[in-house]
Scaffold this active site. Structure first.
Site, PDB file in Angstrom:
ATOM      1  N   ARG A  72       0.636  -1.244   0.145  1.00 32.75           N
ATOM      2  CA  ARG A  72       0.110  -0.033  -0.136  1.00 32.75           C
ATOM      3  C   ARG A  72       0.745   1.282  -0.058  1.00 32.75           C
ATOM      4  O   ARG A  72       0.326   2.472  -0.389  1.00 32.75           O
ATOM      5  CB  ARG A  72      -0.955   0.040   1.154  1.00 32.75           C
ATOM      6  CG  ARG A  72      -2.124  -1.166   1.005  1.00 32.75           C
ATOM      7  CD  ARG A  72      -3.193  -0.803   1.805  1.00 32.75           C
ATOM      8  NE  ARG A  72      -3.189  -1.398   3.278  1.00 32.75           N
ATOM      9  CZ  ARG A  72      -3.032  -2.678   3.514  1.00 32.75           C
ATOM     10  NH1 ARG A  72      -3.407  -3.413   2.614  1.00 32.75           N
ATOM     11  NH2 ARG A  72      -2.689  -2.866   4.714  1.00 32.75           N
ATOM     12  N   TYR A  76      -0.188   4.481  -2.144  1.00 34.59           N
ATOM     13  CA  TYR A  76      -0.168   6.001  -1.679  1.00 34.59           C
ATOM     14  C   TYR A  76       0.901   6.798  -2.416  1.00 34.59           C
ATOM     15  O   TYR A  76       0.353   7.807  -2.884  1.00 34.59           O
ATOM     16  CB  TYR A  76       0.112   5.739  -0.269  1.00 34.59           C
ATOM     17  CG  TYR A  76      -0.718   5.003   0.528  1.00 34.59           C
ATOM     18  CD1 TYR A  76      -2.156   4.799   0.301  1.00 34.59           C
ATOM     19  CD2 TYR A  76      -0.405   4.449   1.863  1.00 34.59           C
ATOM     20  CE1 TYR A  76      -2.976   3.924   0.888  1.00 34.59           C
ATOM     21  CE2 TYR A  76      -1.136   3.536   2.492  1.00 34.59           C
ATOM     22  CZ  TYR A  76      -2.515   3.454   2.069  1.00 34.59           C
ATOM     23  OH  TYR A  76      -3.297   2.344   2.727  1.00 34.59           O
ATOM     24  N   TYR A  98     -13.405   9.835   1.593  1.00 33.86           N
ATOM     25  CA  TYR A  98     -14.434   9.595   2.629  1.00 33.86           C
ATOM     26  C   TYR A  98     -14.063   9.924   3.999  1.00 33.86           C
ATOM     27  O   TYR A  98     -12.773   9.971   4.652  1.00 33.86           O
ATOM     28  CB  TYR A  98     -14.788   8.264   2.497  1.00 33.86           C
ATOM     29  CG  TYR A  98     -14.251   7.065   3.217  1.00 33.86           C
ATOM     30  CD1 TYR A  98     -13.184   6.633   2.399  1.00 33.86           C
ATOM     31  CD2 TYR A  98     -14.207   6.566   4.440  1.00 33.86           C
ATOM     32  CE1 TYR A  98     -12.421   5.529   3.131  1.00 33.86           C
ATOM     33  CE2 TYR A  98     -13.429   5.726   5.087  1.00 33.86           C
ATOM     34  CZ  TYR A  98     -12.585   5.073   4.263  1.00 33.86           C
ATOM     35  OH  TYR A  98     -11.867   3.952   4.806  1.00 33.86           O
ATOM     36  N   HIS A 100     -12.865  11.949   7.418  1.00 37.20           N
ATOM     37  CA  HIS A 100     -12.243  13.113   7.489  1.00 37.20           C
ATOM     38  C   HIS A 100     -11.136  12.982   6.591  1.00 37.20           C
ATOM     39  O   HIS A 100     -10.283  11.700   6.723  1.00 37.20           O
ATOM     40  CB  HIS A 100     -11.819  13.349   9.096  1.00 37.20           C
ATOM     41  CG  HIS A 100     -11.170  14.597   9.280  1.00 37.20           C
ATOM     42  ND1 HIS A 100      -9.853  14.714   8.575  1.00 37.20           N
ATOM     43  CD2 HIS A 100     -11.420  15.632  10.079  1.00 37.20           C
ATOM     44  CE1 HIS A 100      -9.366  15.975   8.845  1.00 37.20           C
ATOM     45  NE2 HIS A 100     -10.237  16.518   9.803  1.00 37.20           N
ATOM     46  N   ALA A 213     -20.147   2.167  10.799  1.00 38.58           N
ATOM     47  CA  ALA A 213     -21.304   3.573  10.382  1.00 38.58           C
ATOM     48  C   ALA A 213     -21.774   3.201   9.247  1.00 38.58           C
ATOM     49  O   ALA A 213     -21.093   2.584   8.103  1.00 38.58           O
ATOM     50  CB  ALA A 213     -20.341   4.703  10.400  1.00 38.58           C
ATOM     51  N   THR A 241     -14.424  -0.583  12.982  1.00 34.90           N
ATOM     52  CA  THR A 241     -13.611  -0.075  14.210  1.00 34.90           C
ATOM     53  C   THR A 241     -13.993  -0.594  15.519  1.00 34.90           C
ATOM     54  O   THR A 241     -15.258  -0.918  15.636  1.00 34.90           O
ATOM     55  CB  THR A 241     -13.873   1.528  14.195  1.00 34.90           C
ATOM     56  OG1 THR A 241     -13.652   2.046  12.862  1.00 34.90           O
ATOM     57  CG2 THR A 241     -12.887   2.263  15.305  1.00 34.90           C
TER      58      THR A 241
HETATM   59  C1  SAM Z   1      -7.907   4.224   6.647  1.00 33.95           C
HETATM   60  S1  SAM Z   1      -8.845   4.476   7.565  1.00 33.95           S
HETATM   61  C2  SAM Z   1      -9.988   5.829   6.925  1.00 33.95           C
HETATM   62  C3  SAM Z   1     -10.602   6.734   8.059  1.00 33.95           C
HETATM   63  C4  SAM Z   1     -11.546   7.958   7.384  1.00 33.95           C
HETATM   64  N1  SAM Z   1     -10.338   8.775   7.247  1.00 33.95           N
HETATM   65  C5  SAM Z   1     -12.270   8.900   8.516  1.00 33.95           C
HETATM   66  O1  SAM Z   1     -12.229   9.696   8.858  1.00 33.95           O
HETATM   67  O2  SAM Z   1     -13.097   7.791   9.094  1.00 33.95           O
HETATM   68  C6  SAM Z   1      -9.924   3.186   7.827  1.00 33.95           C
HETATM   69  C7  SAM Z   1     -10.454   2.857   8.977  1.00 33.95           C
HETATM   70  O3  SAM Z   1     -11.447   3.848   9.374  1.00 33.95           O
HETATM   71  C8  SAM Z   1     -12.558   3.119  10.023  1.00 33.95           C
HETATM   72  N2  SAM Z   1     -13.555   3.206   9.086  1.00 33.95           N
HETATM   73  C9  SAM Z   1     -13.862   3.407   7.683  1.00 33.95           C
HETATM   74  N3  SAM Z   1     -14.960   3.331   7.415  1.00 33.95           N
HETATM   75  C10 SAM Z   1     -15.871   3.059   8.633  1.00 33.95           C
HETATM   76  C11 SAM Z   1     -17.280   3.050   8.752  1.00 33.95           C
HETATM   77  N4  SAM Z   1     -18.047   2.970   7.866  1.00 33.95           N
HETATM   78  N5  SAM Z   1     -17.696   2.661  10.244  1.00 33.95           N
HETATM   79  C12 SAM Z   1     -16.645   2.351  11.003  1.00 33.95           C
HETATM   80  N6  SAM Z   1     -15.208   2.705  11.025  1.00 33.95           N
HETATM   81  C13 SAM Z   1     -14.832   2.899   9.650  1.00 33.95           C
HETATM   82  C14 SAM Z   1     -12.042   1.608  10.039  1.00 33.95           C
HETATM   83  O4  SAM Z   1     -11.332   1.591  11.152  1.00 33.95           O
HETATM   84  C15 SAM Z   1     -11.339   1.447   8.995  1.00 33.95           C
HETATM   85  O5  SAM Z   1     -10.334   0.284   8.999  1.00 33.95           O
END
Ligand code: SAM
Length: 268
Positions: A72, A76, A98, A100, A213, A241
């Site tokens: 990855r 990136y 998606y 933040h 979520a 999460t």
């Molecule tokens: C690379 S990070 C991105 C987070 C994203 N930038 C944010 O602000 O939520 C990916 C992680 O975010 C969390 N995540 C992403 N989508 C999610 C969702 N729909 N519900 C709960 N956690 C989520 C999970 O822990 C996932 O493994």
């Protein structure tokens, strides 16, 4: 200023739930961009972005495709290179990610830093993260006892010390323990290692929450409560999460209270 230096970069967050969790300002940046790079949860979100701007380019194809093994880090780097290429051409570029755009998301930080280093205007607009959704859906004010957040693998690889009087979030639990940055799933063996690590601070029967979520207004959040011991046998995905609620009561810091001239009774 040289013509090419008129390029700009704004990284915006689209939130988690389709179309409804983006700020007015971020939406406006998308509508007025020359082109938009996107990384969003599904085809619905991609299509919605395409209704806002006629040139939306998904960054998804930079991830490993069809059984390909790809680190990855390379993904990136390629994403950042694609974004910067357009900024250097003098375009008004928006990167719509998606959640933040800068929370557990490195591409936006790398791209903004690179653009600034090259003399371009670049900044980030905040978005609604998975964590923001979690507090709302699970009904917790993290200010009640405080909270900690870690990327699950980093938590395992380094000597982090969780505070069991606070809420603990482990992001990317679905790939916990993978050091290769090539895999998209963890295993029950790796999760068992994590459970043993956490057992230093939490009892095995402690209730933890698997949270997802909704990405569509028609979906409900996944809020599944399992014991810590059950974690290795639970269904995890790339969007799960892990929330570990406090296992211990907050303890008064009598030393500091004494310096402040108050006692625990004064705090009600
Ligand atoms: C690379 S990070 C991105 C987070 C994203 N930038 C944010 O602000 O939520 C990916 C992680 O975010 C969390 N995540 C992403 N989508 C999610 C969702 N729909 N519900 C709960 N956690 C989520 C999970 O822990 C996932 O493994």
């Amino acid at each position: 200023m040289k013509a090419e230096n008129t390029g700009t970069l704004v990284c915006v967050g689209t939130g988690l739930n389709l179309a409804g969790q983006i700020s007015v300002l971020s939406k406006s940046y998308i509508e007025h961009a020359d082109l938009v790079f996107s990384l969003v949860p599904d085809g619905f979100a991609q299509h919605w972005l395409e209704t806002l701007n006629s040139d939306v380019r998904s960054l998804q194809p930079y991830y490993a495709q069809d059984g390909e093994v790809k680190n990855r880090r390379d993904t990136y780097k390629q994403m950042v290179a694609a974004i910067l290429e357009q900024v250097r051409l003098g375009k008004k570029v928006v990167c719509a990610l998606y959640g933040h755009p800068g929370v557990f998301a490195c591409v936006s930080h790398f791209a903004i830093a690179q653009a600034k280093e090259e003399g371009f205007n670049a900044h980030m607009e905040p978005g609604i993260s998975a964590e923001a959704c979690l507090w709302a859906d699970v009904g917790i004010d993290p200010g009640g006892s405080g909270h900690q957040s870690f990327e699950a693998s980093q938590f395992m690889f380094y000597k982090h010390t969780p505070d069991p009087t606070t809420h603990l979030l482990l992001w990317q639990i679905g790939i916990a323990g993978d050091h290769t940055l090539t895999e998209f799933h963890t295993s029950s063996d790796r999760l068992q290692v994590l459970v043993e690590q956490l057992h230093e601070w939490y009892p095995l029967e402690h209730e933890v929450i698997l949270y997802e979520a909704p990405n569509l207004p028609t979906q409900a959040p996944r809020i599944e409560r399992v014991s810590l011991a059950q974690l290795p046998f639970s269904q995890l995905s790339s969007i799960t999460t892990l929330l570990i609620p406090p296992a211990k009561q907050l303890e008064f810091n009598h030393q500091v209270l004494a310096k402040l001239g108050i006692t625990a009774d004064d705090l009600g």
